[in-house]
Scaffold this active site. Structure first.
Site, PDB file in Angstrom:
ATOM      1  CG  ASN A 175      23.605  37.666  37.675  1.00  0.00           C
ATOM      2  OD1 ASN A 175      24.871  38.021  37.389  1.00  0.00           O
ATOM      3  ND2 ASN A 175      22.716  38.473  36.879  1.00  0.00           N
ATOM      4  CE  LYS A 198      34.539  44.714  43.977  1.00  0.00           C
ATOM      5  NZ  LYS A 198      34.136  43.443  44.821  1.00  0.00           N
ATOM      6  CB  SER A 251      22.701  47.904  41.951  1.00  0.00           C
ATOM      7  OG  SER A 251      23.428  48.366  42.548  1.00  0.00           O
ATOM      8  CB  VAL A 252      20.753  51.444  38.984  1.00  0.00           C
ATOM      9  CG1 VAL A 252      20.132  52.856  39.277  1.00  0.00           C
ATOM     10  CG2 VAL A 252      20.432  50.912  38.326  1.00  0.00           C
ATOM     11  CB  THR A 254      26.487  49.763  43.075  1.00  0.00           C
ATOM     12  OG1 THR A 254      26.298  49.613  44.332  1.00  0.00           O
ATOM     13  CG2 THR A 254      28.283  49.571  42.819  1.00  0.00           C
ATOM     14  CD  GLU A 272      24.121  44.326  32.159  1.00  0.00           C
ATOM     15  OE1 GLU A 272      22.769  44.820  32.816  1.00  0.00           O
ATOM     16  OE2 GLU A 272      24.654  43.239  32.358  1.00  0.00           O
ATOM     17  CB  CYS A 306      20.821  42.545  34.720  1.00  0.00           C
ATOM     18  SG  CYS A 306      21.554  41.866  33.578  1.00  0.00           S
ATOM     19  CD  GLU A 408      17.144  43.969  38.475  1.00  0.00           C
ATOM     20  OE1 GLU A 408      17.590  43.800  37.363  1.00  0.00           O
ATOM     21  OE2 GLU A 408      17.694  45.545  38.762  1.00  0.00           O
ATOM     22  CD  GLU A 485      29.613  43.886  29.525  1.00  0.00           C
ATOM     23  OE1 GLU A 485      30.625  44.067  30.248  1.00  0.00           O
ATOM     24  OE2 GLU A 485      28.976  43.712  30.004  1.00  0.00           O
TER      25      GLU A 485
END
Length: 511
Positions: A175, A198, A251-252, A254, A272, A306, A408, A485
């Site tokens: 995003n 990546k 995502s949560v 991953t 995050e 997010c 979400e 961050e």
């Protein structure tokens, strides 16, 4: 993310030129290892790079396999030996020079970001501008990374040294692809680490541009490397023994896998992750500002943010006028070509994401929600027929237990819920596994601070939403993540502390 105070009302004159012709970033190699663009030597398979705006397949991209990941890690390890030893001032000077180069090329980068993401050009410009400020900011902080001195008894003393961790692996979401690369690389590099980044396979282009700019600014080869790939490439990076830390946005599910991989090797991790944030509108708020805030909390970047405040709680007494103003404003949004200056709604990133968004809208109706406006796929023009453009959707008659309210969506779907009291809405707002952000609109100063203090989230907004000034930490509570961050605290997540004790007298012992 955007600093939206500047977004809504003007487009700077220097950005009005349109970059025409084919984008050369598409045809060049998309890995960047050891200071040069390269194609993966051992690619197990490929994936397609597709333009969200048109649905056109731009090219196949090779997945980076284990041999090439190993090469990137070796390049980063070799570069770390020298990069970690130079002064913070020298590291900062390179970052600040990179920021200046990005400013000079901002329009090219913004147009490439539009090609990659399908977001409107004005959003892409502010993404690039904000990320430039972030790199500049950490360039300024690099020289200030230091330990502490502590005087002890009898002339003895201790001091601490903040040292880099080593090779950092970064994985970004689609995003905000350039933001992911900038927010993760600049504090890591400022602290003396090297990085392998990546990007998402959906948005691979601008991270490589950043790598080239870093090199042009004087960053030694191997300090910032880019590898392309899907999930398997990310797993290779996360599980690599030569990587000392992973930083991930996504995502949560991953994020949990990456945290598990880091736990096996006792590696550092910053995550995050997702959100289902509340945006609370009290009856004493400025209603026009509250409507603006709710739109910023839901409709930026086609709702693919997010931190979005997708659960909009509106106090009973102002529900009717709020909805009237909201529908009027939402109808005025223009869905169209992301490269057009007056477009406010661009393309959804992929057919899969569009399908997911539309499915949530269907499920919401099945569960009893009412579509007050939008929620349909539209085709702005024949040339854009292959893209997925969805009207911003406003749902009313929503209940806390509905899937669209609890899960979400990551699309422009606003769930509007009513409430009567402050105590009630705080309890309902906190009743979620997420804790990324939250907003409150009120003209009552005490209430504003009281509610902000009570909400279980990492970023809270009072009478605004989705504003991310450089230097303000960003991160989540609960399943929304670990670490921060964008602020000075971020450097703590890219350094480790060494304590040194110095004895100034004779050594004593009981034996």
């Amino acid at each position: 993310m955007l600093s939206v105070r500047r977004v809504v009302h003007y487009v700077p004159r220097r950005y009005m030129a349109v970059v025409t012709g084919s984008n050369p970033q598409v045809t060049q190699p998309l890995n960047y290892i050891g200071g040069k663009r390269v194609d993966p030597v051992h690619s197990p398979d490929t994936f397609n790079l597709t333009s969200p705006a048109t649905g056109e397949v731009l090219r196949p991209v090779g997945n980076t396999g284990s041999t090439d990941v190993d090469e990137a890690v070796l390049a980063a390890q070799d570069a770390f030996k020298t990069w970690s030893k130079i002064s913070g001032f020298e590291r900062g000077a390179i970052l600040k020079k990179a920021a200046n180069i990005i400013r000079e090329r901002a329009e090219e980068m913004a147009r490439t970001e539009v090609l990659d993401t399908g977001k409107p050009i004005w959003e892409a410009r502010y993404d690039i501008e904000g990320c430039t400020d972030t790199i500049d900011y950490y360039g300024g902080l690099a020289a200030k990374i230091a330990g502490e001195y502590q005087q002890l008894a009898n002339g003895s003393f201790a001091y601490t040294i903040k040292e880099p961790l080593g090779v950092v692996g970064g994985i970004g979401a689609w995003n905000y692809p350039f933001q992911m690369a900038a927010w993760k690389s600049s504090p890591a590099l400022a602290a003396g680490n090297t990085m392998i980044f990546k990007p998402s396979p959906l948005t691979p282009l601008t991270a490589v541009m950043l790598a080239e700019i870093y090199s042009e600014a004087g960053l030694p080869h191997g300090c910032f490397n880019v590898i392309q790939g899907e999930g398997e490439t990310g797993q290779l990076l996360s599980n690599h023994t030569g990587v000392s830390k992973m930083t991930f946005t996504g995502s949560v599910q991953t994020g949990s896998k990456i945290m598990e991989a880091c736990a096996k090797q006792i590696h550092h991790v910053t995550l995050e992750l997702g959100g289902k944030s509340p945006c609370i509108i009290f009856d004493d708020s400025d209603l026009d500002s509250a409507v603006t805030g709710a739109m910023l909390a839901n409709f930026l970047n086609q709702g693919q943010v997010c931190s979005n405040g997708t659960r909009v709680f509106v106090q009973d007494s102002v529900m009717k006028p709020f909805l009237e103003k909201l529908v009027e404003r939402t109808k005025a949004m223009k869905i169209g070509d992301p490269n057009d200056e007056d477009t406010t709604v661009g393309a959804t990133i992929s057919p899969e994401q569009a399908s997911k968004t539309l499915q949530y809208i269907d499920i919401a109706q099945t569960e009893g929600a009412h579509i007050l406006y939008g929620g349909k796929r539209v085709t702005p023009s024949a040339s854009l027929a292959g893209g997925y453009y969805i009207q911003p959707c406003i749902l009313t008659n929503c209940q806390d237990n509905m899937r669209v309210v609890k899960e979400e969506v990551f699309g422009s779907v606003m769930s509007v819920l009513s409430f009567s009291s402050e105590e009630e809405v705080i309890a309902r707002a906190n009743d979620t596994e997420f804790g990324l952000a939250g907003g409150v609109f009120t003209n009552n100063l005490q209430r504003a601070h009281r509610v902000a203090s009570s909400l279980e989230a990492g970023s809270l907004y009072v009478n605004t939403y989705n504003v991310y000034p450089v230097g303000v930490p960003f991160g989540g509570y609960k399943k929304s993540g670990i670490g921060r961050e964008n602020g000075p605290d971020t450097l703590d997540y890219y350094t480790q502390i060494k304590s040194v004790y110095v004895e100034m007298g004779p050594v004593e012992a009981p034996f």
